[in-house]
Scaffold this motif. Structure first.
Motif, PDB file in Angstrom:
ATOM      1  N   ASN A 255     -10.740  34.039  -5.551  1.00 50.62           N
ATOM      2  CA  ASN A 255      -9.996  34.532  -6.701  1.00 50.62           C
ATOM      3  C   ASN A 255      -8.605  33.929  -6.823  1.00 50.62           C
ATOM      4  O   ASN A 255      -7.939  34.104  -7.827  1.00 50.62           O
ATOM      5  CB  ASN A 255      -9.895  36.061  -6.638  1.00 50.62           C
ATOM      6  CG  ASN A 255     -11.197  36.723  -6.948  1.00 50.62           C
ATOM      7  OD1 ASN A 255     -12.063  36.141  -7.603  1.00 50.62           O
ATOM      8  ND2 ASN A 255     -11.374  37.953  -6.454  1.00 50.62           N
ATOM      9  N   GLN A 256      -8.135  33.184  -5.815  1.00 53.11           N
ATOM     10  CA  GLN A 256      -6.805  32.577  -5.873  1.00 53.11           C
ATOM     11  C   GLN A 256      -6.711  31.521  -6.979  1.00 53.11           C
ATOM     12  O   GLN A 256      -5.691  31.382  -7.624  1.00 53.11           O
ATOM     13  CB  GLN A 256      -6.446  31.959  -4.524  1.00 53.11           C
ATOM     14  CG  GLN A 256      -5.997  32.958  -3.510  1.00 53.11           C
ATOM     15  CD  GLN A 256      -5.650  32.276  -2.185  1.00 53.11           C
ATOM     16  OE1 GLN A 256      -5.884  31.089  -1.999  1.00 53.11           O
ATOM     17  NE2 GLN A 256      -5.107  33.059  -1.272  1.00 53.11           N
ATOM     18  N   CYS A 257      -7.797  30.812  -7.187  1.00 57.85           N
ATOM     19  CA  CYS A 257      -7.741  29.746  -8.181  1.00 57.85           C
ATOM     20  C   CYS A 257      -7.898  30.286  -9.613  1.00 57.85           C
ATOM     21  O   CYS A 257      -7.644  29.595 -10.576  1.00 57.85           O
ATOM     22  CB  CYS A 257      -8.796  28.696  -7.913  1.00 57.85           C
ATOM     23  SG  CYS A 257     -10.460  29.297  -8.139  1.00 57.85           S
ATOM     24  N   CYS A 258      -8.294  31.491  -9.762  1.00 57.32           N
ATOM     25  CA  CYS A 258      -8.580  32.037 -11.082  1.00 57.32           C
ATOM     26  C   CYS A 258      -7.611  33.125 -11.521  1.00 57.32           C
ATOM     27  O   CYS A 258      -7.988  34.070 -12.201  1.00 57.32           O
ATOM     28  CB  CYS A 258     -10.004  32.621 -11.094  1.00 57.32           C
ATOM     29  SG  CYS A 258     -11.272  31.437 -10.645  1.00 57.32           S
ATOM     30  N   THR A 259      -6.375  33.004 -11.150  1.00 56.86           N
ATOM     31  CA  THR A 259      -5.412  34.028 -11.557  1.00 56.86           C
ATOM     32  C   THR A 259      -4.964  33.777 -12.973  1.00 56.86           C
ATOM     33  O   THR A 259      -4.773  32.639 -13.418  1.00 56.86           O
ATOM     34  CB  THR A 259      -4.178  34.022 -10.621  1.00 56.86           C
ATOM     35  OG1 THR A 259      -3.619  32.734 -10.609  1.00 56.86           O
ATOM     36  CG2 THR A 259      -4.548  34.491  -9.257  1.00 56.86           C
ATOM     37  N   PHE A 260      -4.827  34.848 -13.734  1.00 58.75           N
ATOM     38  CA  PHE A 260      -4.381  34.746 -15.114  1.00 58.75           C
ATOM     39  C   PHE A 260      -2.897  35.056 -15.185  1.00 58.75           C
ATOM     40  O   PHE A 260      -2.408  35.995 -14.602  1.00 58.75           O
ATOM     41  CB  PHE A 260      -5.134  35.752 -15.999  1.00 58.75           C
ATOM     42  CG  PHE A 260      -6.585  35.429 -16.120  1.00 58.75           C
ATOM     43  CD1 PHE A 260      -7.029  34.411 -16.957  1.00 58.75           C
ATOM     44  CD2 PHE A 260      -7.545  36.126 -15.406  1.00 58.75           C
ATOM     45  CE1 PHE A 260      -8.350  34.120 -17.081  1.00 58.75           C
ATOM     46  CE2 PHE A 260      -8.869  35.840 -15.521  1.00 58.75           C
ATOM     47  CZ  PHE A 260      -9.284  34.828 -16.359  1.00 58.75           C
ATOM     48  N   MET A 261      -2.208  34.262 -15.966  1.00 61.63           N
ATOM     49  CA  MET A 261      -0.796  34.519 -16.132  1.00 61.63           C
ATOM     50  C   MET A 261      -0.491  34.779 -17.551  1.00 61.63           C
ATOM     51  O   MET A 261      -0.812  34.406 -18.516  1.00 61.63           O
ATOM     52  CB  MET A 261       0.008  33.327 -15.662  1.00 61.63           C
ATOM     53  CG  MET A 261      -0.004  33.199 -14.203  1.00 61.63           C
ATOM     54  SD  MET A 261       1.110  31.828 -13.902  1.00 61.63           S
ATOM     55  CE  MET A 261       1.838  32.151 -12.459  1.00 61.63           C
TER      56      MET A 261
ATOM     57  N   LYS B 251     -11.975  38.535   2.660  1.00 62.95           N
ATOM     58  CA  LYS B 251     -11.234  37.272   2.805  1.00 62.95           C
ATOM     59  C   LYS B 251     -11.822  36.189   1.909  1.00 62.95           C
ATOM     60  O   LYS B 251     -11.094  35.438   1.238  1.00 62.95           O
ATOM     61  CB  LYS B 251     -11.261  36.806   4.260  1.00 62.95           C
ATOM     62  CG  LYS B 251     -10.380  37.613   5.172  1.00 62.95           C
ATOM     63  CD  LYS B 251     -10.467  37.097   6.599  1.00 62.95           C
ATOM     64  CE  LYS B 251      -9.642  37.949   7.547  1.00 62.95           C
ATOM     65  NZ  LYS B 251      -9.742  37.472   8.934  1.00 62.95           N
ATOM     66  N   THR B 252     -13.149  36.109   1.870  1.00 63.33           N
ATOM     67  CA  THR B 252     -13.805  35.092   1.045  1.00 63.33           C
ATOM     68  C   THR B 252     -13.537  35.363  -0.434  1.00 63.33           C
ATOM     69  O   THR B 252     -13.238  34.431  -1.202  1.00 63.33           O
ATOM     70  CB  THR B 252     -15.325  35.085   1.311  1.00 63.33           C
ATOM     71  OG1 THR B 252     -15.550  34.905   2.696  1.00 63.33           O
ATOM     72  CG2 THR B 252     -16.025  33.990   0.542  1.00 63.33           C
ATOM     73  N   ALA B 253     -13.623  36.597  -0.847  1.00 64.07           N
ATOM     74  CA  ALA B 253     -13.374  36.941  -2.246  1.00 64.07           C
ATOM     75  C   ALA B 253     -11.921  36.662  -2.612  1.00 64.07           C
ATOM     76  O   ALA B 253     -11.624  36.188  -3.720  1.00 64.07           O
ATOM     77  CB  ALA B 253     -13.712  38.404  -2.483  1.00 64.07           C
ATOM     78  N   LYS B 254     -11.010  36.914  -1.712  1.00 72.64           N
ATOM     79  CA  LYS B 254      -9.585  36.664  -1.977  1.00 72.64           C
ATOM     80  C   LYS B 254      -9.340  35.169  -2.167  1.00 72.64           C
ATOM     81  O   LYS B 254      -8.594  34.768  -3.060  1.00 72.64           O
ATOM     82  CB  LYS B 254      -8.762  37.214  -0.816  1.00 72.64           C
ATOM     83  CG  LYS B 254      -7.293  37.288  -1.087  1.00 72.64           C
ATOM     84  CD  LYS B 254      -6.581  37.997   0.049  1.00 72.64           C
ATOM     85  CE  LYS B 254      -5.110  38.041  -0.215  1.00 72.64           C
ATOM     86  NZ  LYS B 254      -4.367  38.704   0.851  1.00 72.64           N
ATOM     87  N   LYS B 255      -9.981  34.336  -1.333  1.00 76.13           N
ATOM     88  CA  LYS B 255      -9.826  32.885  -1.472  1.00 76.13           C
ATOM     89  C   LYS B 255     -10.405  32.395  -2.799  1.00 76.13           C
ATOM     90  O   LYS B 255      -9.823  31.558  -3.472  1.00 76.13           O
ATOM     91  CB  LYS B 255     -10.543  32.155  -0.335  1.00 76.13           C
ATOM     92  CG  LYS B 255      -9.736  32.028   0.908  1.00 76.13           C
ATOM     93  CD  LYS B 255     -10.491  31.174   1.914  1.00 76.13           C
ATOM     94  CE  LYS B 255      -9.710  31.015   3.169  1.00 76.13           C
ATOM     95  NZ  LYS B 255     -10.425  30.190   4.158  1.00 76.13           N
TER      96      LYS B 255
END
Length: 97
Positions: free
Chosen positions: A91-97, A85-89
């Motif tokens: 990584n939410q701000c660092c998504t590449f598009m 859960k912590t890793a998912k939170k």
């Protein structure tokens, strides 16, 4: 008379026969555990009881170890869920598009 005589003593006089029979009985009853069936059974029962106690103690010890492993496994599972859960939170701000 030879039916109750030890082997090879049928020709001996009565006193010698008695002495031979007496000596045989003395040797036989020197160890009461050998002569008495009840004593033999009690000794065997005592050995069996000791083995049974050791087996029960080992089983109880294994049961405690299994419980400890289950508790550690549950703790590890909870920790891994928290990490996910912590890793998912994070990584939410660092998504590449």
């Amino acid at each position: 008379m030879s039916a109750t005589c030890p082997k090879g003593t049928a020709d001996l006089p009565h006193e010698a026969l008695f002495a031979a029979n007496h000596q045989e009985l003395l040797v036989k009853f020197q160890d009461p555990g050998q002569a008495d069936q009840l004593t033999q059974i009690m000794a065997e029962l005592e050995k069996t009881k000791l083995v049974l106690h050791e087996t029960i103690e080992a089983a109880l010890e294994r049961g405690c170890k299994i419980e400890t492993l289950i508790n550690k496994s549950n703790d590890l599972s909870g920790s891994s869920k928290m990490f996910f859960k912590t890793a998912k939170k994070q990584n939410q701000c660092c998504t590449f598009m």
